[in-house]
Write an enzyme that holds these catalytic residues in place. Structure first.
Site, PDB file in Angstrom:
ATOM      1  N   VAL A 317       0.897  -1.155   0.000  1.00  4.32           N
ATOM      2  CA  VAL A 317       0.000   0.000   0.000  1.00  4.32           C
ATOM      3  C   VAL A 317       0.937   1.207   0.000  1.00  4.32           C
ATOM      4  O   VAL A 317       1.457   1.592   1.040  1.00  4.32           O
ATOM      5  CB  VAL A 317      -0.927   0.010   1.225  1.00  4.32           C
ATOM      6  CG1 VAL A 317      -1.820   1.246   1.220  1.00  4.32           C
ATOM      7  CG2 VAL A 317      -1.775  -1.262   1.260  1.00  4.32           C
ATOM      8  N   PRO A 318       1.208   1.788  -1.164  1.00 10.71           N
ATOM      9  CA  PRO A 318       2.384   2.650  -1.357  1.00 10.71           C
ATOM     10  C   PRO A 318       2.261   4.079  -0.812  1.00 10.71           C
ATOM     11  O   PRO A 318       2.227   5.058  -1.577  1.00 10.71           O
ATOM     12  CB  PRO A 318       2.552   2.649  -2.874  1.00 10.71           C
ATOM     13  CG  PRO A 318       1.161   2.500  -3.394  1.00 10.71           C
ATOM     14  CD  PRO A 318       0.458   1.591  -2.420  1.00 10.71           C
ATOM     15  N   CYS A 319       2.249   4.192   0.509  1.00 10.74           N
ATOM     16  CA  CYS A 319       2.182   5.531   1.096  1.00 10.74           C
ATOM     17  C   CYS A 319       3.466   6.323   0.829  1.00 10.74           C
ATOM     18  O   CYS A 319       3.494   7.544   1.019  1.00 10.74           O
ATOM     19  CB  CYS A 319       1.887   5.455   2.586  1.00 10.74           C
ATOM     20  SG  CYS A 319       2.954   4.339   3.508  1.00 10.74           S
ATOM     21  N   HIS A 320       4.534   5.645   0.374  1.00 15.40           N
ATOM     22  CA  HIS A 320       5.769   6.355   0.030  1.00 15.40           C
ATOM     23  C   HIS A 320       5.594   7.231  -1.213  1.00 15.40           C
ATOM     24  O   HIS A 320       6.429   8.098  -1.475  1.00 15.40           O
ATOM     25  CB  HIS A 320       6.919   5.365  -0.190  1.00 15.40           C
ATOM     26  CG  HIS A 320       6.690   4.389  -1.295  1.00 15.40           C
ATOM     27  ND1 HIS A 320       5.991   3.205  -1.123  1.00 15.40           N
ATOM     28  CD2 HIS A 320       7.061   4.414  -2.614  1.00 15.40           C
ATOM     29  CE1 HIS A 320       5.948   2.549  -2.270  1.00 15.40           C
ATOM     30  NE2 HIS A 320       6.584   3.261  -3.197  1.00 15.40           N
ATOM     31  N   ARG A 321       4.503   7.040  -1.962  1.00 16.21           N
ATOM     32  CA  ARG A 321       4.273   7.832  -3.173  1.00 16.21           C
ATOM     33  C   ARG A 321       3.580   9.163  -2.887  1.00 16.21           C
ATOM     34  O   ARG A 321       3.264   9.902  -3.816  1.00 16.21           O
ATOM     35  CB  ARG A 321       3.465   7.001  -4.184  1.00 16.21           C
ATOM     36  CG  ARG A 321       4.225   5.791  -4.702  1.00 16.21           C
ATOM     37  CD  ARG A 321       3.408   4.928  -5.628  1.00 16.21           C
ATOM     38  NE  ARG A 321       4.102   3.663  -5.912  1.00 16.21           N
ATOM     39  CZ  ARG A 321       3.537   2.569  -6.386  1.00 16.21           C
ATOM     40  NH1 ARG A 321       2.221   2.571  -6.649  1.00 16.21           N
ATOM     41  NH2 ARG A 321       4.223   1.468  -6.587  1.00 16.21           N
TER      42      ARG A 321
END
Length: 350
Positions: A317-321
């Protein structure tokens, strides 16, 4: 590990001198006078600044003629069991139901107190507690497959029903006969170029993937237990194996979309935010404000940021984006250096 942009040399030397663990995975320090290269946290005597050059990967340091340091073993993935303890891990995997005593550990040429300290540091429990947890994990599977409590207790190496029942309840919160009331979450560690990750899954989906050194990890584990009415026990599962394989391909630049099923318990708003995160294409970024507009809640940027921070499944779940509206990297629970690495990895393989 892929190459990536290095911090400035002054910052890296300061990190090397202070043994700053937040720079693990960011650089390797090669010492010109000795011909070896080290992790940022190496405990060897620190060199003069002019005698150090820096590389972003072990491969790069090796290609420049440097040898890996024998003290910090930079070629070994961060968090992996050291050579001296691997035989014990092998025995655990081959015979997980076997009870390994301190006497048996000594016959393997290991010191029980050293083993105890290593497990306490890396798993938050002693080796004996780790063993018991694994046996209880196996016991739950046996009970749910129809085995009796008595049969299960002795099969898993417990000396009697009393001790089995107490250990079972201590770890799960219920008696053995009530095991169906609890969701079992298998917990394991997955090694990555950015350090070890703590992963968890039920039979239905992955519900946890956090960096092992994240300060909020303990809070997330407690929330998970509450949300799922779960018992968390060390162990493996087919879904965790799938997750590990997909992560390996992701870090190699070969996978852009994860297919492992997920379980994301939370409020309706949190689930909307996490779903929106999964819609951001690989290699792209959005601001908190842009995410709020995607959710048709333009005034909810701060609420979006909070929900983003509550995400308990990193990378997949790419919260780094999510970045600041000015393009700056902000607010990543695993550390800004990890966020930078992940974005550079995706940009390189986009």
């Amino acid at each position: 590990m892929d190459t990536h942009t290095l911090p400035d040399q002054e910052t890296m030397f300061e990190a090397l001198v202070n043994r700053n663990s937040s720079f693990e995975g960011i650089f390797f320090a090669a010492i010109k006078t000795t011909g070896i290269f080290c992790r940022p946290t190496c405990t060897a005597k620190k060199p003069l600044a002019e005698n150090v050059e820096y590389f972003s990967s072990c491969k790069e340091a090796l290609l420049h003629g440097y040898r890996p340091c024998k003290i910090c073993t930079p070629e070994v993935p961060l968090g992996s069991p050291p050579k001296w303890i691997r035989s014990l891990f092998d025995q655990l995997q081959e015979n997980p139901e076997e009870k390994i005593s301190d006497y048996h550990i000594r016959t393997m040429g290991l010191e029980p107190s050293r083993v105890r300290r290593w497990f306490k540091k890396h798993y938050g429990m002693t080796f004996q507690a780790f063993q018991r947890s694994m046996r209880i994990n196996l016991a739950i599977g046996a009970l749910r497959n129809g085995d009796s409590v008595t049969q299960t207790a002795f099969a898993q190496g417990f000396d009697g029903l009393g001790g089995f029942g107490k250990r079972f309840k201590d770890l799960t919160g219920v008696a053995p006969r009530e095991n169906q009331q609890k969701t079992l979450v298998h917990i394991t560690r997955i090694l990555s170029p950015l350090g070890p990750l703590v992963a968890g899954s039920t039979e239905a989906g992955v519900c946890l993937l956090e960096f092992a050194d994240r300060p909020m990890l303990e809070t997330q584990l407690k929330r998970l237990k509450k949300h799922l009415n779960a018992a968390l026990l060390p162990g493996s599962s087919p879904l965790l194996a799938q997750l590990g394989e997909e992560l390996s391909r992701y870090f190699a630049g070969e996978l852009k979309e994860f297919s492992v099923p997920l379980i994301l318990p939370g409020s309706t708003f949190q689930q909307q935010v996490w779903d929106a995160l999964r819609q951001i294409p690989y290699g792209n970024t959005r601001s908190y404000q842009q995410q709020a507009h995607v959710l048709h809640k333009p005034d909810a940027a701060r609420a979006v940021a909070r929900a983003n921070g509550d995400n308990r499944i990193a990378i997949v779940v790419p919260c780094h984006r999510i970045i600041g509206k000015d393009g700056a990297l902000r607010g990543y629970g695993g550390g800004i250096w990890r966020k930078k690495y992940l974005l550079e990895l995706e940009s390189k393989h986009q």
